[in-house]
Write an enzyme that holds these catalytic residues in place. Structure first.
Site, PDB file in Angstrom:
ATOM      1  N   HIS A  22       4.708   0.654   1.255  1.00  0.00           N
ATOM      2  CA  HIS A  22       5.168  -0.481   1.575  1.00  0.00           C
ATOM      3  C   HIS A  22       5.012  -1.567   0.244  1.00  0.00           C
ATOM      4  O   HIS A  22       4.026  -1.648  -0.213  1.00  0.00           O
ATOM      5  CB  HIS A  22       4.000  -1.126   2.683  1.00  0.00           C
ATOM      6  CG  HIS A  22       4.196  -2.583   3.090  1.00  0.00           C
ATOM      7  ND1 HIS A  22       2.964  -3.330   3.217  1.00  0.00           N
ATOM      8  CD2 HIS A  22       5.304  -3.393   2.968  1.00  0.00           C
ATOM      9  CE1 HIS A  22       3.736  -4.549   3.770  1.00  0.00           C
ATOM     10  NE2 HIS A  22       4.793  -4.737   3.515  1.00  0.00           N
ATOM     11  N   HIS A  71       7.758  -6.486  12.484  1.00  0.00           N
ATOM     12  CA  HIS A  71       7.740  -5.810  11.181  1.00  0.00           C
ATOM     13  C   HIS A  71       6.349  -5.312  10.965  1.00  0.00           C
ATOM     14  O   HIS A  71       6.130  -4.406   9.955  1.00  0.00           O
ATOM     15  CB  HIS A  71       8.201  -6.554   9.982  1.00  0.00           C
ATOM     16  CG  HIS A  71       6.831  -7.707   9.556  1.00  0.00           C
ATOM     17  ND1 HIS A  71       6.386  -8.318  10.192  1.00  0.00           N
ATOM     18  CD2 HIS A  71       6.466  -7.809   8.084  1.00  0.00           C
ATOM     19  CE1 HIS A  71       5.508  -9.077   9.467  1.00  0.00           C
ATOM     20  NE2 HIS A  71       5.493  -8.666   8.222  1.00  0.00           N
ATOM     21  N   HIS A 121      12.170  -5.745   5.248  1.00  0.00           N
ATOM     22  CA  HIS A 121      11.557  -6.750   6.302  1.00  0.00           C
ATOM     23  C   HIS A 121      11.679  -8.105   5.865  1.00  0.00           C
ATOM     24  O   HIS A 121      11.140  -9.183   6.456  1.00  0.00           O
ATOM     25  CB  HIS A 121      10.389  -6.392   7.154  1.00  0.00           C
ATOM     26  CG  HIS A 121       9.410  -5.745   6.379  1.00  0.00           C
ATOM     27  ND1 HIS A 121       8.588  -4.651   6.484  1.00  0.00           N
ATOM     28  CD2 HIS A 121       8.635  -6.545   5.243  1.00  0.00           C
ATOM     29  CE1 HIS A 121       7.481  -4.901   5.719  1.00  0.00           C
ATOM     30  NE2 HIS A 121       7.541  -5.944   4.839  1.00  0.00           N
ATOM     31  N   GLY A 144       0.976  -8.270  11.894  1.00  0.00           N
ATOM     32  CA  GLY A 144       0.826  -9.783  11.815  1.00  0.00           C
ATOM     33  C   GLY A 144      -0.728 -10.010  11.561  1.00  0.00           C
ATOM     34  O   GLY A 144      -1.522  -9.601  12.106  1.00  0.00           O
ATOM     35  N   PHE A 201       0.913  -1.243   0.066  1.00  0.00           N
ATOM     36  CA  PHE A 201      -0.026  -0.049  -0.021  1.00  0.00           C
ATOM     37  C   PHE A 201       0.796   1.203   0.137  1.00  0.00           C
ATOM     38  O   PHE A 201       2.078   1.099   0.227  1.00  0.00           O
ATOM     39  CB  PHE A 201      -0.889   0.027   1.163  1.00  0.00           C
ATOM     40  CG  PHE A 201       0.117   0.060   2.747  1.00  0.00           C
ATOM     41  CD1 PHE A 201       0.502   1.124   3.023  1.00  0.00           C
ATOM     42  CD2 PHE A 201      -0.264  -0.962   3.099  1.00  0.00           C
ATOM     43  CE1 PHE A 201       1.342   1.119   4.343  1.00  0.00           C
ATOM     44  CE2 PHE A 201       0.645  -1.151   4.445  1.00  0.00           C
ATOM     45  CZ  PHE A 201       1.269   0.010   4.983  1.00  0.00           C
ATOM     46  N   VAL A 202       0.153   2.352  -0.382  1.00  0.00           N
ATOM     47  CA  VAL A 202       0.712   3.627   0.056  1.00  0.00           C
ATOM     48  C   VAL A 202      -0.151   4.186   0.974  1.00  0.00           C
ATOM     49  O   VAL A 202      -1.322   4.211   0.761  1.00  0.00           O
ATOM     50  CB  VAL A 202       1.053   4.723  -1.130  1.00  0.00           C
ATOM     51  CG1 VAL A 202       1.323   5.964  -0.878  1.00  0.00           C
ATOM     52  CG2 VAL A 202       1.954   4.208  -2.250  1.00  0.00           C
ATOM     53  N   SER A 241      -2.353  -1.959  10.375  1.00  0.00           N
ATOM     54  CA  SER A 241      -3.548  -2.283   9.365  1.00  0.00           C
ATOM     55  C   SER A 241      -4.095  -0.861   9.129  1.00  0.00           C
ATOM     56  O   SER A 241      -3.861   0.146   9.553  1.00  0.00           O
ATOM     57  CB  SER A 241      -4.592  -3.162   9.828  1.00  0.00           C
ATOM     58  OG  SER A 241      -5.155  -2.381  10.796  1.00  0.00           O
ATOM     59  N   LYS A 294      -4.230   1.365  -2.500  1.00  0.00           N
ATOM     60  CA  LYS A 294      -4.029  -0.119  -2.561  1.00  0.00           C
ATOM     61  C   LYS A 294      -4.292  -0.446  -4.106  1.00  0.00           C
ATOM     62  O   LYS A 294      -5.465  -0.079  -4.689  1.00  0.00           O
ATOM     63  CB  LYS A 294      -4.879  -0.834  -1.545  1.00  0.00           C
ATOM     64  CG  LYS A 294      -4.604  -0.842  -0.141  1.00  0.00           C
ATOM     65  CD  LYS A 294      -5.346  -1.959   0.745  1.00  0.00           C
ATOM     66  CE  LYS A 294      -4.805  -3.266   0.575  1.00  0.00           C
ATOM     67  NZ  LYS A 294      -3.083  -3.508   0.748  1.00  0.00           N
ATOM     68  N   SER A 345       0.210   2.944  12.650  1.00  0.00           N
ATOM     69  CA  SER A 345       1.574   2.534  12.113  1.00  0.00           C
ATOM     70  C   SER A 345       2.364   3.275  13.066  1.00  0.00           C
ATOM     71  O   SER A 345       2.081   4.150  13.987  1.00  0.00           O
ATOM     72  CB  SER A 345       1.990   2.705  10.780  1.00  0.00           C
ATOM     73  OG  SER A 345       1.157   2.198   9.980  1.00  0.00           O
TER      74      SER A 345
END
EC number: 6.5.1.-
Lengths: 135, 468
Positions: free
Chosen positions: B237, B391, B329, B394, B207-208, B367, B467, B372
């Site tokens: 990401h 990272h 990661h 999860g 995503f951004v 998420s 996304k 974040s």
């Protein structure tokens, strides 16, 4: 359809069954391609690709064959709806994949993994395998 | 299936599976988790996968799992393991198929109230500027020497093409390139699979995300990183796309074929490996480095695209988007660590785990509906976790279950009510990444903070998510 999607936390776990080992590969390919793209435009021209795979054993041959098809699908932006094996053994195959071009995919499969993969013939004589796709 | 009875409590947030648990374990396995989070972790096969890692040749000290551990394939996601360079192995499956999947954080000079009126336009502009989804090409289609220069030079190579500033490089792990990269070790097929994917986000959990800093925990570190409360940030990401996926596939197949030659047997084929000093090991290490460089170039090009989108919306009043930091990661790195009071060269595999050397910024994406984090590597990370931390949040719910139980259109509306703008390629893909499909990122970060392997600096709240 002789495959089903089972639970996996992050990725896709696919269980495939078939009446023969050769058919197991065809069904697993259908599972991969349906995951990539559920609906394919059948009016687009048919494409044929050749795949040659050699591996250490039956399980590796299955996984390597699917990864071969996956790489061809991503590079050429197409999905495969049929396969004819022109040579087939437990450790080597030559195949003609029939497919159609797509503008994009529904889902990304980074790879078909060897994790948990083991080709087995069950008590009923059917062939089966469980595969995990990295999504 | 594991239960708490199988674990020895080291502290409130650290648990050990002793070497005696299974006869093929070479070292104990250690798991960072609160007692409450263990229930979630035991639901899948991740701890069994961690035990499998502890059986690999040359492993040092412990097989380690971070609190965001979940089931992967072979090596668990959220896993860390270090192998002796002389006697140990390197394992492509233990790095993963998305080599150098990672995160980059950009900071703006604007605060949330300044950006809020233009948020819808900004989300759409980024969505239009950064290609996303599977099979979409990027603006650069490189071949031959041009592609090889990216595989050699990483982020620097695309900055040299005009896609960024020299200053960007100084805020990237390993300065955005690994010097042992060798394009010759990357197959033509891998190059074909990735040649048109630079500057693309991909799909899945990539995503951004535009965010705002809602809380600062460590004012001194935040100031040093030029972060302030209510500041608008952008998190990117993604990884090495199809090129990295194919490199992993190629070398897992290679390792499978040569393992008998080296007398290696494994509890799971996906852990396929070869001695680090073997030809196959060296070639993979060089190809992996080339893929990592491709990923850093990818995040650099996306940075350029995001800057373009930002300028499109804010024009000359937008200021500059600076790189805060960029971390990998999914990677294997040659590092020196102290083991049994001696300095030793080891290959540290981090799969769904982030390098967290003391005073190094660490980025933890959560998420899309939660938060974040920006962390800073803690003093204890070198001693306890080979300089590593978690990272992300999860996953806790399977993609299939998420698609069955969550409607993407409803989720988008719910997130909108929370002030989060969504631009996504499809509703089913959006549903897969719903906040409820993930663990509680706050709880994950609390564990690594308490352990002292990474400390909290800032919490970011998403305000626009883009996304594939």
């Amino acid at each position: 359809m002789s495959y089903e999607i089972l639970k996996h936390t992050a990725d896709i776990r696919l269980h495939v069954t078939a009446n023969s080992y050769k058919y197991l590969l065809s069904e697993a390919l259908a599972g991969v391609c349906n995951t990539l793209k559920e609906h394919v435009d059948k009016s687009s021209p048919e494409i044929v690709r050749n795949a040659i795979v050699e591996s250490a054993d039956r399980t590796a041959l299955l996984v390597d064959f699917l990864n071969e098809a996956l790489a061809l699908a991503h590079i050429n932006k197409e999905v495969y709806i049929g396969v004819i094996f022109t040579h087939f053994s437990d450790t080597a195959l030559r195949a003609q994949l029939t497919g159609r071009g797509v503008s994009g995919f529904d889902r990304d499969i980074k790879a078909v993994t060897y994790h948990e993969a083991e080709v087995l013939q069950n008590e009923e004589g059917k062939w089966e395998v469980t595969l995990v796709f990295d999504i | 299936m594991f239960t708490k009875k199988d674990l020895k409590r080291i502290s409130d947030i650290l648990w050990e599976i002793p070497k005696s648990y299974r006869s093929d374990m070479r070292v104990p396995a250690r798991l960072y988790s609160s007692e409450k989070m263990l229930e979630d972790i035991f639901r899948d096969r991740s701890v069994e996968q961690l035990v499998n890692v502890s059986t690999l040749l040359g492993i040092q000290k412990y097989a380690i799992a971070m609190p965001d551990i979940h089931e992967g394939y072979g090596f668990p996601i959220g896993g860390v393991a270090a192998f002796d360079v002389e006697e140990g192995i390197i394992s492509p499956g233990s790095v993963g198929y998305d080599i150098n999947c990672g995160v980059r954080l950009l900071r703006s000079e604007k605060s949330f109230p300044e950006v809020k009126p233009a948020l819808e336009a900004l989300g759409l502009s980024i969505y239009q500027e950064v290609p996303s989804g599977v099979g979409r090409s990027g603006r650069l289609k490189l071949k031959g020497k041009d592609l090889d220069s990216v595989l050699m030079g990483g982020a620097q190579s695309v900055i040299a093409m005009g896609y960024g500033e020299e200053e960007d490089m100084t805020h990237v792990e390993s300065e955005g390139w690994l010097e042992h990269a060798a394009p010759d070790c990357v197959s033509e097929r891998a190059k074909k699979r990735g040649h048109d994917q630079l500057g693309t986000m991909g799909a899945g959990n990539h995503f951004v995300e535009v965010g705002r800093i809602e809380r600062i925990f460590d004012k001194t570190t935040a100031q040093a990183l030029h972060l302030f409360e209510n500041q608008v940030t952008i998190l990117i990401h993604t990884g090495s796309r199809g090129l990295g996926h194919q490199v992993a596939t190629d070398y897992i197949t290679t390792m499978m074929k040569v393992m008998p030659k080296y007398g290696i047997t494994l509890p799971d084929r996906e852990l396929a490996c070869a001695p680090f000093r073997s030809d196959e090991g060296k070639n993979y290490f060089s190809a992996m480095a080339a893929s990592a460089n491709f990923a850093w170039a990818n995040r650099q090009l996306i940075t350029h695209e995001v800057r373009h989108a930002w300028n499109h919306v804010f024009g000359q009043t937008g200021g500059t988007l600076h790189v805060v930091y960029d971390v990998a990661h999914n990677i294997a790195k040659l590092e020196e660590h102290e083991i049994s009071q001696e300095k030793k060269n080891v290959v540290v595999h981090r799969k769904g785990a982030t390098r967290a050397f003391p005073n190094q910024p660490v980025l933890i994406p959560g998420s899309m509906g939660t938060a974040s984090y920006v962390l800073i590597g803690g003093e204890k990370s070198l001693e306890e976790s080979f300089g590593s931390t978690c990272h992300g949040a999860g996953r806790r719910m399977s993609r299939t279950q998420a698609r069955k139980t969550i409607r993407g259109s409803v989720l988008k509306e719910e997130l909108k009510q929370q002030g989060i703008v969504i631009n996504a390629g499809s509703f089913p893909s959006l549903a897969e990444e719903a906040p409820s499909a993930y663990k509680d990122v706050d709880a994950v970060v609390d564990v690594v903070h308490q352990a002292g392997i990474a400390k909290k600096v800032a919490r970011l709240r998403p305000i626009a998510v883009i996304k594939g």
